[in-house]
Design a protein around this motif. Structure first.
Motif, PDB file in Angstrom:
ATOM      1  N   MET A   1       0.846  -1.192   0.000  1.00  0.00           N
ATOM      2  CA  MET A   1       0.000   0.000   0.000  1.00  0.00           C
ATOM      3  C   MET A   1       0.881   1.241   0.000  1.00  0.00           C
ATOM      4  O   MET A   1       1.854   1.328   0.748  1.00  0.00           O
ATOM      5  N   SER A   2       0.542   2.196  -0.880  1.00  0.00           N
ATOM      6  CA  SER A   2       1.322   3.416  -0.988  1.00  0.00           C
ATOM      7  C   SER A   2       0.959   4.384   0.137  1.00  0.00           C
ATOM      8  O   SER A   2      -0.219   4.593   0.450  1.00  0.00           O
ATOM      9  N   VAL A   3       1.999   4.984   0.723  1.00  0.00           N
ATOM     10  CA  VAL A   3       1.768   5.966   1.784  1.00  0.00           C
ATOM     11  C   VAL A   3       1.252   7.278   1.206  1.00  0.00           C
ATOM     12  O   VAL A   3       0.447   7.972   1.824  1.00  0.00           O
ATOM     13  N   PHE A 149       4.286   2.764  -8.844  1.00  0.00           N
ATOM     14  CA  PHE A 149       5.300   1.765  -8.501  1.00  0.00           C
ATOM     15  C   PHE A 149       5.275   1.531  -6.987  1.00  0.00           C
ATOM     16  O   PHE A 149       5.144   2.480  -6.204  1.00  0.00           O
ATOM     17  N   ALA A 150       5.409   0.269  -6.587  1.00  0.00           N
ATOM     18  CA  ALA A 150       5.496  -0.069  -5.171  1.00  0.00           C
ATOM     19  C   ALA A 150       6.926   0.139  -4.689  1.00  0.00           C
ATOM     20  O   ALA A 150       7.870  -0.380  -5.293  1.00  0.00           O
ATOM     21  N   SER A 158       6.613  -1.628   4.892  1.00  0.00           N
ATOM     22  CA  SER A 158       6.046  -1.045   3.670  1.00  0.00           C
ATOM     23  C   SER A 158       6.800  -1.465   2.417  1.00  0.00           C
ATOM     24  O   SER A 158       6.390  -1.124   1.305  1.00  0.00           O
ATOM     25  N   ALA A 159       7.895  -2.191   2.556  1.00  0.00           N
ATOM     26  CA  ALA A 159       8.684  -2.610   1.403  1.00  0.00           C
ATOM     27  C   ALA A 159       7.909  -3.636   0.588  1.00  0.00           C
ATOM     28  O   ALA A 159       7.222  -4.503   1.146  1.00  0.00           O
ATOM     29  N   PRO A 160       7.984  -3.566  -0.735  1.00  0.00           N
ATOM     30  CA  PRO A 160       7.285  -4.553  -1.573  1.00  0.00           C
ATOM     31  C   PRO A 160       7.917  -5.923  -1.422  1.00  0.00           C
ATOM     32  O   PRO A 160       9.110  -6.040  -1.132  1.00  0.00           O
ATOM     33  N   PRO A 161       7.152  -6.995  -1.582  1.00  0.00           N
ATOM     34  CA  PRO A 161       7.710  -8.350  -1.436  1.00  0.00           C
ATOM     35  C   PRO A 161       8.730  -8.634  -2.522  1.00  0.00           C
ATOM     36  O   PRO A 161       8.598  -8.199  -3.665  1.00  0.00           O
ATOM     37  N   GLU A 162       9.784  -9.385  -2.134  1.00  0.00           N
ATOM     38  CA  GLU A 162      10.815  -9.755  -3.088  1.00  0.00           C
ATOM     39  C   GLU A 162      10.353 -10.957  -3.908  1.00  0.00           C
ATOM     40  O   GLU A 162       9.560 -11.779  -3.449  1.00  0.00           O
ATOM     41  N   PHE A 163      10.845 -11.022  -5.105  1.00  0.00           N
ATOM     42  CA  PHE A 163      10.506 -12.156  -5.961  1.00  0.00           C
ATOM     43  C   PHE A 163      11.779 -12.670  -6.637  1.00  0.00           C
ATOM     44  O   PHE A 163      12.477 -11.888  -7.265  1.00  0.00           O
ATOM     45  N   PRO A 164      12.109 -13.941  -6.519  1.00  0.00           N
ATOM     46  CA  PRO A 164      11.412 -14.946  -5.722  1.00  0.00           C
ATOM     47  C   PRO A 164      11.740 -14.803  -4.247  1.00  0.00           C
ATOM     48  O   PRO A 164      12.791 -14.267  -3.907  1.00  0.00           O
TER      49      PRO A 164
END
Length: 280
Positions: A1-3, A149-150, A158-164
């Motif tokens: 979620m964007s702040v 952009f996340a 608040s950091a976007p999930p890493e992939f993988p």
């Protein structure tokens, strides 16, 4: 979620002269207190063929940011025509409004801009050297292209999930619990079954070959078939026929058929032609 969420952008001077400043009224919402400022930038795309003609018209730091809805005016200079190819001054181009937090861009708004002369005469026959003072720009403000952009804000949550995703427990698995072990066992069983089937086919083929050999031996040792030999009584000696008899037969056909018969043989009927066409 964007702040921070962008709520709206209004261009206050549109249309305007090419040399006029860009004036934007920007409205956004902040959901929590931020430690750093927001950085806003406006970029003019000078040419569609290369990014070396892009110009950063202006940038602005906004902060500290209070929680809630915020509004401010962002004014940027007009692009410098000396950095734009003459062939790209007129026509359609793009301006990009971006916002970043701590060096990480989280929103981008793109607008198409149409640059043309104020008079129809100049538009119909534009001069080789553009007259910048008589060029008017029109930003298509009702059709923006918004890209979000996340990013990571102030907290790690608040950091976007890493992939993988990282899986440290995967390295601790025993060899017999390795992923794909069941599939490997199934493949081994299939290979064994295929090998057994091939062995059965080979033995059956060998047995068939032996049987064929036995049958061949019976034919060779047995009495020859009568059809393989032609009796001398049934043979026809064409050389013994006299030439007079052949001539009499040929002459008889010609006399019986007459000229009409020859004509029919040489000129096929329409029905016979149709059969030939269908056959081809």
């Amino acid at each position: 979620m964007s702040v921070v969420s962008l709520l709206g952008v209004n261009i206050l001077n549109n249309p305007a002269k090419f040399t006029d400043n860009y004036v934007f009224e920007i409205t956004f919402e902040c959901l929590e207190q931020l430690e750093k400022d927001l950085e806003w930038k406006l970029t003019y795309v000078g040419s569609a063929t290369s990014d070396q003609y892009d110009q950063e018209l202006d940038s602005l730091l906004v902060g500290p940011i209070p929680v809630g809805v915020n509004k401010f005016i962002f004014e940027a200079d007009a692009p410098k025509t000396t950095r734009i190819p003459d062939a790209d001054i007129l026509g359609v181009t793009v301006v990009l409004l971006t916002c970043s937090y701590d060096g990480r861009e989280f929103v981008r708004v793109g607008y198409y801009v149409n640059n043309e002369y104020e008079s129809d005469e100049l538009n119909a026959d534009p001069p080789a050297k553009p007259i910048v003072e008589k060029i008017r720009r029109n930003v298509l403000a009702d059709k923006p292209r918004v890209t979000r952009f996340a990013i990571k804000w102030d907290s790690e949550a608040s950091a976007p999930p890493e992939f993988p995703p990282e899986q440290p427990e995967a390295d601790l698995q025993a060899d017999d619990e390795e992923y794909g072990a069941e599939e490997l066992e199934d493949d081994a069983e299939e290979e064994e079954g295929a090998a057994a089937e091939n062995a059965g086919e080979s033995s059956a083929a060998a047995a068939t070959a032996d049987g064929d050999a036995e049958m061949a031996g019976v034919e060779e040792n047995g009495e020859p078939a009568e059809e393989d030999e032609m009796s001398e009584e049934g043979s026809v000696d064409l050389e013994n026929e006299s030439e007079d008899e052949l001539e009499e037969e040929v002459e008889g056909e010609v006399v019986e058929g007459g000229d009409d018969a020859m004509d029919v043989d040489e000129k096929p009927t329409a029905e016979s032609k149709s059969h030939e066409v269908m056959a081809h």
